[in-house]
Design an enzyme around this catalytic site. Structure first.
Site, PDB file in Angstrom:
ATOM      1  N   VAL A  51      45.261  78.237  52.615  1.00 24.24           N
ATOM      2  CA  VAL A  51      44.866  78.707  53.945  1.00 24.24           C
ATOM      3  C   VAL A  51      45.516  77.918  55.066  1.00 24.24           C
ATOM      4  CG1 VAL A  51      42.922  79.034  55.521  1.00 24.24           C
ATOM      5  CG2 VAL A  51      42.682  79.643  53.116  1.00 24.24           C
ATOM      6  N   GLU A  69      43.485  74.278  48.291  1.00 29.11           N
ATOM      7  CA  GLU A  69      43.277  74.004  49.716  1.00 29.11           C
ATOM      8  C   GLU A  69      44.440  74.507  50.563  1.00 29.11           C
ATOM      9  OE1 GLU A  69      41.542  73.507  52.706  1.00 29.11           O
ATOM     10  OE2 GLU A  69      40.473  72.032  51.476  1.00 29.11           O
ATOM     11  N   LYS A 103      44.686  84.980  53.591  1.00 31.07           N
ATOM     12  CA  LYS A 103      43.967  83.754  53.966  1.00 31.07           C
ATOM     13  C   LYS A 103      42.541  84.052  54.415  1.00 31.07           C
ATOM     14  CE  LYS A 103      48.112  81.123  55.235  1.00 31.07           C
ATOM     15  NZ  LYS A 103      48.843  80.407  56.296  1.00 31.07           N
ATOM     16  N   GLU A 150      57.573  82.240  54.521  1.00 33.23           N
ATOM     17  CA  GLU A 150      57.833  82.442  53.105  1.00 33.23           C
ATOM     18  C   GLU A 150      59.310  82.847  52.941  1.00 33.23           C
ATOM     19  OE1 GLU A 150      55.741  81.836  50.795  1.00 33.23           O
ATOM     20  OE2 GLU A 150      53.776  81.855  51.747  1.00 33.23           O
ATOM     21  N   THR A 183      55.032  77.555  43.946  1.00 31.07           N
ATOM     22  CA  THR A 183      55.783  78.788  44.179  1.00 31.07           C
ATOM     23  C   THR A 183      54.915  79.814  44.903  1.00 31.07           C
ATOM     24  OG1 THR A 183      55.130  80.008  42.186  1.00 31.07           O
ATOM     25  CG2 THR A 183      56.860  78.335  41.935  1.00 31.07           C
TER      26      THR A 183
END
Length: 815
Positions: free
Chosen positions: A609, A606, A682, A667, A555
């Site tokens: 980013v 991981e 990020k 998003e 999420t």
């Protein structure tokens, strides 16, 4: 042409025969088909039992004969309509009249010869095939009954079968050249000798019959239907964990069948080898299952050992004495003596001292072998040079079989250590020069233990079990579940990882199953689950208290990320694509790292980013190896890169953003991407992974959006403002076009400062040709000072994000 063989269990009842008919008809619809049938289940044994009773002047054979006749007649009545029964009922009664005459002769003579035994035992296949052929005729099939006794010529003495292939193949080829029916029904097992007297191909000979037909007609594949899913790693009735093999070689099949695997009659392979005809062993009751394919030089099995098998109907004979040492021709005399009484040896082993020879034989041939050997070496026995031959009972042979055994060292050691550690004594050992088989003679009482021990040693390789609890089953979550389902077998076979999903949740529902959720219908299970609650979900995961538990967050929820510390402090690993936890205040970020180390629970992110790109992992490896990061330049938003790669001022900017949102590149709230907040998070994460204590407000954000659009209260309001701001977006594009530049949203870290913003990039820059939704990161370090280390690839989309989460799960599994 298709060729199918059905065993006794496949035709044990009228119900089973109807199942078989569907399989046969499916094949008939594709090509002409030969169907070879065994006797109805158990009939052959009953026929021989009646013969033995008659030979012993026991009149009770008549009751059994009447019962057997009634069984066949009932099958006729259950399969065929009354108006069509007369012809087949007459044929069945005629065959039983012949049987009755034979039994009366045996009863009166008080004698059962081998010839009579073969004639009687073949009636089962004749009866079943006649009935089934008539049934297919009643179904309006173009069917021809083929009496294999008129085609297959063999010599049969004491169950040693020698087929005259030249005559047999010519007979079969002539028949099929002269007849063009769609379906040929053939009785298995039965044949005739050179004098034309009915005979058989030995117990299990129906397989052999089908193989002979396949060889004569040079067909591609023989399908053998039975009541199991194929050839197993071991006998499943003894080893519950045994499983069906997908592919094995001819040689492996011969070894397995020779050493007791009941699925395939050993001589079956002989007619198939020359033309490399495949055998597909399938389950009549699960015809959709792939079964086992037997072919030449199968290389698909990754294991060194293909199967474990055994023979328990054997006895051991030991020839021992000092008079054997250095005496030329001793072995020749031994095997010559056995040859003269028509006995073959199952296993032989001889000590290098030449002091003894150990032979394993079929138990019903052991006494004859003992008598023959004692007679052959009578002089040496009387003079005391060798001991009198004795029989050792209650023994069995277990064997490892596999083509790849010869290329792997230490298998014998593993085998004997496993047996020895479980107090299983080995009486004799044999290994052929092909190294395809290692056999050991053990006590019969130890067979079950030995098979299970060896199966555990060579097939039940210890695997690491990962227990997953997944929150978020939207675009990314559903792709992850699909990837986990598709890779289940690979993970277990190649990485020794058994991945189970024990819990699922979304914003409304949650469901748990301690035995693992079925990924075939996870949506239905979740829809029928209990009310979702993030705290209740955590409490359930905690209460299960399973080893190697992993919480997976798919999420973008701050409420879910707020529970990471709860999971980590209970030794539950966390894998997430949610950037909020790692971009919150540095103190909280640092605490999560500390909890991970303190409680031995992995915290992997991981995908925070670069989706599936190994950006964070690469950076961690650089830092861990002692390199120093001097600058990072990156395009880290696949969604923004997609937007500016597709916006050319001919279509409104908001339309391009809608397309990006529809295709899953943004998003759910697109302002997170377009405002630069997502990119800022990020570069913040990369800054922290580089060793800097930086906060989100330290990132300079040069937004290209208007203040009004950034303050929009909903997606609808946001898109309305984008429509109004179109002239501004067109101006930005035109300026870049005039400078022959591309628009890229660039994140940069240099000299301890970080920024994000829209930049014009010229043709000489590595970012210029970045297409689609790709991401790119340039790492400038002490070691990569002139030419940066570059990580580039797809940086957005549900599939690649799910694959990145998948990779983090695998990293935990391989720890």
């Amino acid at each position: 042409m298709n060729i199918l063989k059905f065993g006794g269990s496949s035709v044990a009842s009228s119900k089973n025969i109807k199942l078989v008919s569907k399989i046969v008809q499916d094949h008939v619809n594709t090509d002409n088909t030969i169907a070879v049938f065994s006797a109805f289940g158990g009939v052959t044994n009953e026929l021989l039992q009646m013969a033995e009773l008659a030979a012993n002047e026991d009149a009770s054979y008549k009751d059994l004969l009447e019962k057997n006749e009634k069984r066949h007649l009932n099958v006729v009545k259950e399969l065929i309509q009354v108006k069509d029964q007369s012809r087949i009922l007459a044929r069945v009664k005629n065959e039983f009249n012949r049987l009755e005459t034979l039994y009366e002769g045996v009863y009166l003579l008080n004698e059962l010869s081998d010839r009579t035994r073969h004639v009687i035992s073949g009636f089962g296949e004749i009866l079943s095939s006649l009935i089934i052929a008539e049934y297919f005729q009643s179904l309006q099939e173009d069917v021809l009954f083929v009496d294999s006794r008129e085609l297959i010529v063999c010599r049969n003495t004491q169950e040693k079968i020698q087929v005259n292939y030249e005559k047999t193949y010519k007979n079969i080829q002539d028949l099929f050249n002269q007849n063009k029916a769609k379906l040929f029904v053939v009785p298995g097992f039965v044949a005739r000798n050179e004098q034309g007297v009915p005979s058989t191909l030995g117990r299990g000979g129906s397989d052999f019959t089908a193989a002979i037909f396949a060889g004569a007609l040079n067909l591609q594949t023989l399908k053998v239907y039975t009541d199991v899913d194929g050839m197993y790693t071991a006998n499943p009735s003894i080893v519950p964990q045994a499983y069906a093999l997908k592919n094995i070689s001819y040689e492996e099949a011969m070894e397995l069948s020779h050493f007791g695997a009941k699925v395939l009659y050993p001589p079956t392979l002989q007619p198939l080898l020359k033309n490399e005809i495949k055998i597909n062993i399938k389950n009549t009751f699960k015809p959709e299952a792939a079964g086992t394919v037997i072919s030449k030089g199968c290389k698909e099995n990754f294991r060194w050992v293909t199967g474990i098998t055994h023979i328990d109907a054997v006895k051991l004979i030991n020839i021992e004495g000092s008079g054997m040492v250095g005496v030329a021709g001793f072995s020749k005399r031994c095997f010559e003596a056995l040859f003269h009484v028509n006995i073959s040896v199952v296993l032989i082993t001889q000590a290098s001292s030449e002091h003894s020879i150990c032979l394993a034989l079929k138990e019903d041939e052991a006494q004859a072998a003992k008598d023959a050997l004692n007679e052959a070496f009578e002089v040496e026995i009387q003079s005391g040079k060798i001991k009198s031959v004795e029989i050792e009972d209650d023994i069995a042979i277990v064997a490892l079989v596999g083509d790849r055994m010869k290329s792997h060292h230490g298998l014998s050691g593993k085998m004997f250590s496993a047996l020895g550690n479980n107090n299983i004594n080995i009486r004799a050992i044999a290994q052929g020069s092909s190294e395809r088989n290692i056999s050991a003679v053990i006590a019969k009482k130890d067979v079950t233990k030995a098979l299970n021990v060896l199966h555990e040693q060579f097939f039940e390789v210890p695997s690491k079990e990962l227990n997953l609890f997944i929150t978020g089953v939207g675009n990314v979550g559903s792709k992850l579940l699909n990837q986990l389902k598709n890779q289940e077998a690979y993970l277990l076979d190649k990485l020794r990882l058994k991945v189970r999903i024990l819990g699922l949740s979304n914003s409304k529902k949650m469901v748990f199953d301690e035995n693992g959720l079925n990924l075939e219908n996870w949506k239905q299970l979740l829809d029928n689950g209990e009310k979702g609650d993030k705290n209740a979900f955590f409490e359930q995961v905690k209460s299960l208290n399973l080893r190697n538990s992993i919480f997976v967050d798919n999420t973008a929820s701050p409420e879910i990320s707020s529970l990471y510390d709860h999971y980590l402090s209970h030794s539950i690993s966390v894998v997430t694509c949610n950037k909020i936890a790692c971009s919150q205040e540095f103190k909280s970020y640092s605490r999560l790292q500390d909890l991970s180390r303190e409680y031995g629970a992995s915290f992997l992110y991981e995908t925070n980013v670069g989706a599936g790109l190994p950006i964070i992992d690469t950076l961690k490896n650089l830092v861990a190896s002692g390199d120093r990061i001097t600058k990072i330049q990156a395009v880290l938003s696949g969604s923004l890169n997609f937007v500016f790669n597709n916006y050319d001022a001919t279509e409104p900017f908001y339309k391009v953003v809608e397309k990006a949102m529809k295709e899953g590149y943004t998003e759910p709230d697109p302002t997170i991407d377009l405002s630069g907040v997502d990119v800022a998070r990020k570069i913040l994460i990369l800054s922290r992974e580089s060793g800097l204590q930086m906060e989100l407000e330290d990132i300079e954000n040069k937004s290209f959006l208007s203040k009004e659009s950034l303050e929009a209260g909903s997606n609808e309001e946001f898109f309305e403002i984008l429509k109004k701001d179109e002239p501004k977006f067109k101006e930005i594009y035109d300026n870049a076009a005039q400078n022959n530049a591309q628009l890229k949203y660039v994140a940069q870290l240099e000299n301890g400062k970080a920024s994000v913003g829209l930049q014009q990039v010229g043709p000489e820059h590595p970012f210029y040709n970045l297409s689609g939704s790709d991401n790119i990161v340039l790492f400038f370090t002490d070691r990569y000072s002139q030419q940066p280390l570059i990580v580039k690839g797809a940086g957005a989309g549900a599939d690649v994000t799910a694959s990145g989460i998948f990779a983090d799960i695998i990293r935990i599994g391989k720890k």
